[in-house]
Write a protein that holds these residues in place. Structure first.
Motif, PDB file in Angstrom:
ATOM      1  N   PRO A   1      -7.715 -50.139 -39.450  1.00 27.16           N
ATOM      2  CA  PRO A   1      -6.654 -50.802 -40.230  1.00 27.16           C
ATOM      3  C   PRO A   1      -5.479 -49.873 -40.515  1.00 27.16           C
ATOM      4  CG  PRO A   1      -8.816 -51.204 -41.199  1.00 27.16           C
ATOM      5  CD  PRO A   1      -9.004 -50.131 -40.174  1.00 27.16           C
ATOM      6  N   GLU A   2      -4.314 -50.436 -40.616  1.00 34.34           N
ATOM      7  CA  GLU A   2      -3.134 -49.668 -41.002  1.00 34.34           C
ATOM      8  C   GLU A   2      -3.375 -49.044 -42.380  1.00 34.34           C
ATOM      9  OE1 GLU A   2      -0.348 -48.893 -39.458  1.00 34.34           O
ATOM     10  OE2 GLU A   2      -0.906 -49.940 -37.629  1.00 34.34           O
ATOM     11  N   GLY A   3      -2.931 -47.820 -42.527  1.00 36.58           N
ATOM     12  CA  GLY A   3      -3.053 -47.146 -43.813  1.00 36.58           C
ATOM     13  C   GLY A   3      -4.301 -46.312 -43.975  1.00 36.58           C
ATOM     14  N   ILE A   4      -5.263 -46.409 -43.066  1.00 33.60           N
ATOM     15  CA  ILE A   4      -6.466 -45.596 -43.155  1.00 33.60           C
ATOM     16  C   ILE A   4      -6.149 -44.198 -42.624  1.00 33.60           C
ATOM     17  CG2 ILE A   4      -8.840 -45.300 -42.351  1.00 33.60           C
ATOM     18  CD1 ILE A   4      -8.450 -47.546 -44.405  1.00 33.60           C
ATOM     19  N   ASP A   5      -6.487 -43.186 -43.412  1.00 30.18           N
ATOM     20  CA  ASP A   5      -6.137 -41.802 -43.100  1.00 30.18           C
ATOM     21  C   ASP A   5      -7.291 -41.110 -42.376  1.00 30.18           C
ATOM     22  OD1 ASP A   5      -5.133 -39.248 -42.992  1.00 30.18           O
ATOM     23  OD2 ASP A   5      -5.279 -38.863 -45.146  1.00 30.18           O
ATOM     24  N   ILE A   6      -7.047 -40.668 -41.136  1.00 30.30           N
ATOM     25  CA  ILE A   6      -8.051 -39.900 -40.398  1.00 30.30           C
ATOM     26  C   ILE A   6      -7.518 -38.512 -40.049  1.00 30.30           C
ATOM     27  CG2 ILE A   6      -9.177 -41.951 -39.444  1.00 30.30           C
ATOM     28  CD1 ILE A   6      -7.697 -41.333 -36.787  1.00 30.30           C
ATOM     29  N   SER A   7      -6.445 -38.103 -40.688  1.00 28.35           N
ATOM     30  CA  SER A   7      -5.761 -36.870 -40.317  1.00 28.35           C
ATOM     31  C   SER A   7      -6.575 -35.614 -40.595  1.00 28.35           C
ATOM     32  CB  SER A   7      -4.420 -36.773 -41.054  1.00 28.35           C
ATOM     33  OG  SER A   7      -4.614 -36.690 -42.457  1.00 28.35           O
ATOM     34  N   HIS A   8      -7.600 -35.694 -41.433  1.00 28.44           N
ATOM     35  CA  HIS A   8      -8.378 -34.503 -41.781  1.00 28.44           C
ATOM     36  C   HIS A   8      -9.481 -34.194 -40.777  1.00 28.44           C
ATOM     37  CE1 HIS A   8      -6.215 -34.227 -45.509  1.00 28.44           C
ATOM     38  NE2 HIS A   8      -6.571 -35.447 -45.860  1.00 28.44           N
TER      39      HIS A   8
ATOM     40  N   ALA B   1       3.103 -42.484 -29.338  1.00 28.29           N
ATOM     41  CA  ALA B   1       3.341 -43.003 -30.687  1.00 28.29           C
ATOM     42  C   ALA B   1       2.016 -43.296 -31.387  1.00 28.29           C
ATOM     43  CB  ALA B   1       4.197 -44.273 -30.606  1.00 28.29           C
ATOM     44  N   PHE B   2       1.065 -43.831 -30.636  1.00 32.95           N
ATOM     45  CA  PHE B   2      -0.241 -44.143 -31.216  1.00 32.95           C
ATOM     46  C   PHE B   2      -0.951 -42.869 -31.651  1.00 32.95           C
ATOM     47  CE2 PHE B   2      -4.688 -45.360 -31.362  1.00 32.95           C
ATOM     48  CZ  PHE B   2      -4.658 -46.646 -31.873  1.00 32.95           C
ATOM     49  N   ALA B   3      -0.886 -41.825 -30.834  1.00 29.02           N
ATOM     50  CA  ALA B   3      -1.515 -40.549 -31.175  1.00 29.02           C
ATOM     51  C   ALA B   3      -0.886 -39.955 -32.430  1.00 29.02           C
ATOM     52  CB  ALA B   3      -1.402 -39.581 -30.009  1.00 29.02           C
ATOM     53  N   GLN B   4       0.427 -40.081 -32.533  1.00 31.96           N
ATOM     54  CA  GLN B   4       1.125 -39.566 -33.716  1.00 31.96           C
ATOM     55  C   GLN B   4       0.687 -40.336 -34.955  1.00 31.96           C
ATOM     56  OE1 GLN B   4       5.434 -39.883 -33.644  1.00 31.96           O
ATOM     57  NE2 GLN B   4       5.636 -38.020 -34.843  1.00 31.96           N
ATOM     58  N   ARG B   5       0.482 -41.629 -34.824  1.00 28.49           N
ATOM     59  CA  ARG B   5       0.025 -42.445 -35.950  1.00 28.49           C
ATOM     60  C   ARG B   5      -1.372 -42.009 -36.409  1.00 28.49           C
ATOM     61  NH1 ARG B   5      -3.594 -44.608 -38.385  1.00 28.49           N
ATOM     62  NH2 ARG B   5      -4.039 -46.795 -38.780  1.00 28.49           N
ATOM     63  N   CYS B   6      -2.203 -41.551 -35.476  1.00 28.41           N
ATOM     64  CA  CYS B   6      -3.544 -41.098 -35.852  1.00 28.41           C
ATOM     65  C   CYS B   6      -3.473 -39.875 -36.760  1.00 28.41           C
ATOM     66  CB  CYS B   6      -4.362 -40.785 -34.601  1.00 28.41           C
ATOM     67  SG  CYS B   6      -4.838 -42.254 -33.642  1.00 28.41           S
ATOM     68  N   GLY B   7      -2.544 -38.978 -36.483  1.00 25.43           N
ATOM     69  CA  GLY B   7      -2.284 -37.871 -37.392  1.00 25.43           C
ATOM     70  C   GLY B   7      -3.205 -36.685 -37.282  1.00 25.43           C
ATOM     71  N   CYS B   8      -4.126 -36.674 -36.325  1.00 25.96           N
ATOM     72  CA  CYS B   8      -5.051 -35.545 -36.173  1.00 25.96           C
ATOM     73  C   CYS B   8      -4.348 -34.387 -35.465  1.00 25.96           C
ATOM     74  CB  CYS B   8      -6.273 -35.953 -35.360  1.00 25.96           C
ATOM     75  SG  CYS B   8      -7.293 -37.195 -36.164  1.00 25.96           S
ATOM     76  N   ARG B   9      -4.848 -33.182 -35.722  1.00 29.92           N
ATOM     77  CA  ARG B   9      -4.270 -32.001 -35.076  1.00 29.92           C
ATOM     78  C   ARG B   9      -4.368 -32.105 -33.567  1.00 29.92           C
ATOM     79  NH1 ARG B   9      -6.158 -26.694 -33.728  1.00 29.92           N
ATOM     80  NH2 ARG B   9      -8.251 -27.209 -34.449  1.00 29.92           N
ATOM     81  N   LYS B  10      -5.484 -32.642 -33.085  1.00 31.09           N
ATOM     82  CA  LYS B  10      -5.669 -32.856 -31.651  1.00 31.09           C
ATOM     83  C   LYS B  10      -6.145 -34.281 -31.411  1.00 31.09           C
ATOM     84  CE  LYS B  10      -6.596 -28.563 -29.139  1.00 31.09           C
ATOM     85  NZ  LYS B  10      -5.548 -28.828 -28.137  1.00 31.09           N
ATOM     86  N   VAL B  11      -5.687 -34.837 -30.306  1.00 26.11           N
ATOM     87  CA  VAL B  11      -6.065 -36.194 -29.915  1.00 26.11           C
ATOM     88  C   VAL B  11      -6.504 -36.147 -28.459  1.00 26.11           C
ATOM     89  CG1 VAL B  11      -5.235 -38.552 -29.550  1.00 26.11           C
ATOM     90  CG2 VAL B  11      -4.437 -37.243 -31.537  1.00 26.11           C
ATOM     91  N   GLY B  12      -7.578 -36.875 -28.139  1.00 28.27           N
ATOM     92  CA  GLY B  12      -8.041 -36.952 -26.768  1.00 28.27           C
ATOM     93  C   GLY B  12      -8.044 -38.384 -26.268  1.00 28.27           C
ATOM     94  N   VAL B  13      -7.926 -38.534 -24.960  1.00 26.94           N
ATOM     95  CA  VAL B  13      -8.037 -39.846 -24.324  1.00 26.94           C
ATOM     96  C   VAL B  13      -9.412 -39.911 -23.676  1.00 26.94           C
ATOM     97  CG1 VAL B  13      -7.124 -41.415 -22.587  1.00 26.94           C
ATOM     98  CG2 VAL B  13      -5.562 -39.981 -23.925  1.00 26.94           C
ATOM     99  N   ALA B  14     -10.253 -40.809 -24.165  1.00 27.92           N
ATOM    100  CA  ALA B  14     -11.655 -40.857 -23.748  1.00 27.92           C
ATOM    101  C   ALA B  14     -11.871 -41.756 -22.541  1.00 27.92           C
ATOM    102  CB  ALA B  14     -12.527 -41.349 -24.902  1.00 27.92           C
ATOM    103  N   HIS B  15     -12.803 -41.322 -21.689  1.00 26.32           N
ATOM    104  CA  HIS B  15     -13.309 -42.074 -20.521  1.00 26.32           C
ATOM    105  C   HIS B  15     -12.291 -43.027 -19.890  1.00 26.32           C
ATOM    106  CE1 HIS B  15     -14.114 -45.171 -23.551  1.00 26.32           C
ATOM    107  NE2 HIS B  15     -14.979 -44.381 -24.143  1.00 26.32           N
ATOM    108  N   THR B  16     -11.137 -42.478 -19.550  1.00 26.56           N
ATOM    109  CA  THR B  16     -10.057 -43.285 -18.967  1.00 26.56           C
ATOM    110  C   THR B  16      -9.592 -42.683 -17.648  1.00 26.56           C
ATOM    111  OG1 THR B  16      -9.272 -43.983 -21.152  1.00 26.56           O
ATOM    112  CG2 THR B  16      -7.726 -44.174 -19.323  1.00 26.56           C
ATOM    113  N   ASP B  17      -9.501 -43.513 -16.639  1.00 28.76           N
ATOM    114  CA  ASP B  17      -8.969 -43.100 -15.345  1.00 28.76           C
ATOM    115  C   ASP B  17      -7.449 -43.102 -15.447  1.00 28.76           C
ATOM    116  OD1 ASP B  17      -8.190 -42.737 -12.744  1.00 28.76           O
ATOM    117  OD2 ASP B  17      -9.544 -44.237 -11.896  1.00 28.76           O
ATOM    118  N   ILE B  18      -6.913 -42.039 -16.020  1.00 30.79           N
ATOM    119  CA  ILE B  18      -5.475 -41.972 -16.253  1.00 30.79           C
ATOM    120  C   ILE B  18      -4.673 -42.009 -14.950  1.00 30.79           C
ATOM    121  CG2 ILE B  18      -3.589 -40.554 -17.171  1.00 30.79           C
ATOM    122  CD1 ILE B  18      -5.341 -39.730 -19.449  1.00 30.79           C
TER     123      ILE B  18
END
Length: 250
Positions: free
Chosen positions: A103-110, A131-148
């Protein structure tokens, strides 16, 4: 460094084991760096009063569930620090189903990191990954099991530019080496493609993007750490920087 940044516990609806059991299996499997990253909807759904609506009280319950999960992992992180390095992660669903979405507003940045899944699916809400990764707010973000690479070919995007942008935004790409009953004993073809495609390897190396390895385990009894170790060693031989490694700048 032997790393597995994708593992699930009983906090995920599809997971079976306690976090302690997952950590023990990784230690026995000679994993140096373990990341536990349960599904956001599994973590929040552990409490009966938590639901996926927009009322303030229920959003508060959702946040409390997320925070308690992180508190639990932090305690285990400290308790096992002499045996294994543990990272506290969370996997974010992106398929457009209200009961799955964060949901919008849930903080996972820690969290130490988050994994974003299914960005290439037709009904994904991601849109712009950066933009989506920035919204997550974590120091690092990964893209899981995706054939990029296939996703970029399908959408007409330049692979070098995309991976370079990932590197600039501290987003890593996961090579998922699962082979278990939960996933129907199916291997990801994109992993083998990367490990044998010299041109793709050159793009990755020149872009500076970091990779990670994850087994995506849901049952400790089915954990195959040898697959993780083999993939990590292949990446090391290729000179590819791994997320959270010294070579990766972490």
């Amino acid at each position: 460094m032997i790393q597995d940044l994708h593992s699930h516990t009983y906090y995920s609806f599809c997971g079976q084991d306690t976090p302690q059991a997952v950590i023990a299996a990784a230690i026995e499997g000679k994993i140096d760096l373990l990341g536990i990253c349960d599904h956001n909807y599994g973590i929040a759904g552990q409490r009966v009063e938590t639901a996926f609506y927009n009322q303030d009280i229920r959003l508060l319950d959702y946040q409390r569930s997320i925070d308690r999960y992180l508190d639990h992992l932090r305690l285990l992180q400290n308790a096992c620090r002499r045996k294994i390095k543990l990272l506290c992660g969370i996997e974010i669903a992106t398929e457009n189903q209200p009961h799955l979405l964060l949901p919008e507003g849930i903080d996972i940045s820690h969290f130490d990191y988050c994994l974003i899944e299914h960005i290439d699916r037709e009904h994904s809400v991601v849109g712009d990954l950066f933009a989506f990764a920035q919204r997550c707010g974590c120091r690092k973000v990964g893209v899981a099991h995706t054939d990029i690479p296939s996703y970029l070919e399908r959408t007409g995007q330049n692979a070098f530019d995309f991976f370079s942008h990932m590197a600039q935004c501290n987003i890593f790409w996961e090579l998922n080496v699962n082979y278990d009953s939960i996933h129907g004993y199916r291997e990801h073809a994109y992993v083998q493609r990367f490990l044998t495609d010299k041109r793709l390897q050159e793009i990755i190396l020149n872009s500076g993007v970091q990779l990670s390895v994850g087994f995506d385990g849901h049952r400790s009894a089915e954990y195959l750490p040898g697959r993780v170790r083999d993939c990590c060693k292949q990446l090391e031989a290729l000179g590819v920087p791994l997320a959270f490694s010294k070579k990766g700048g972490d």
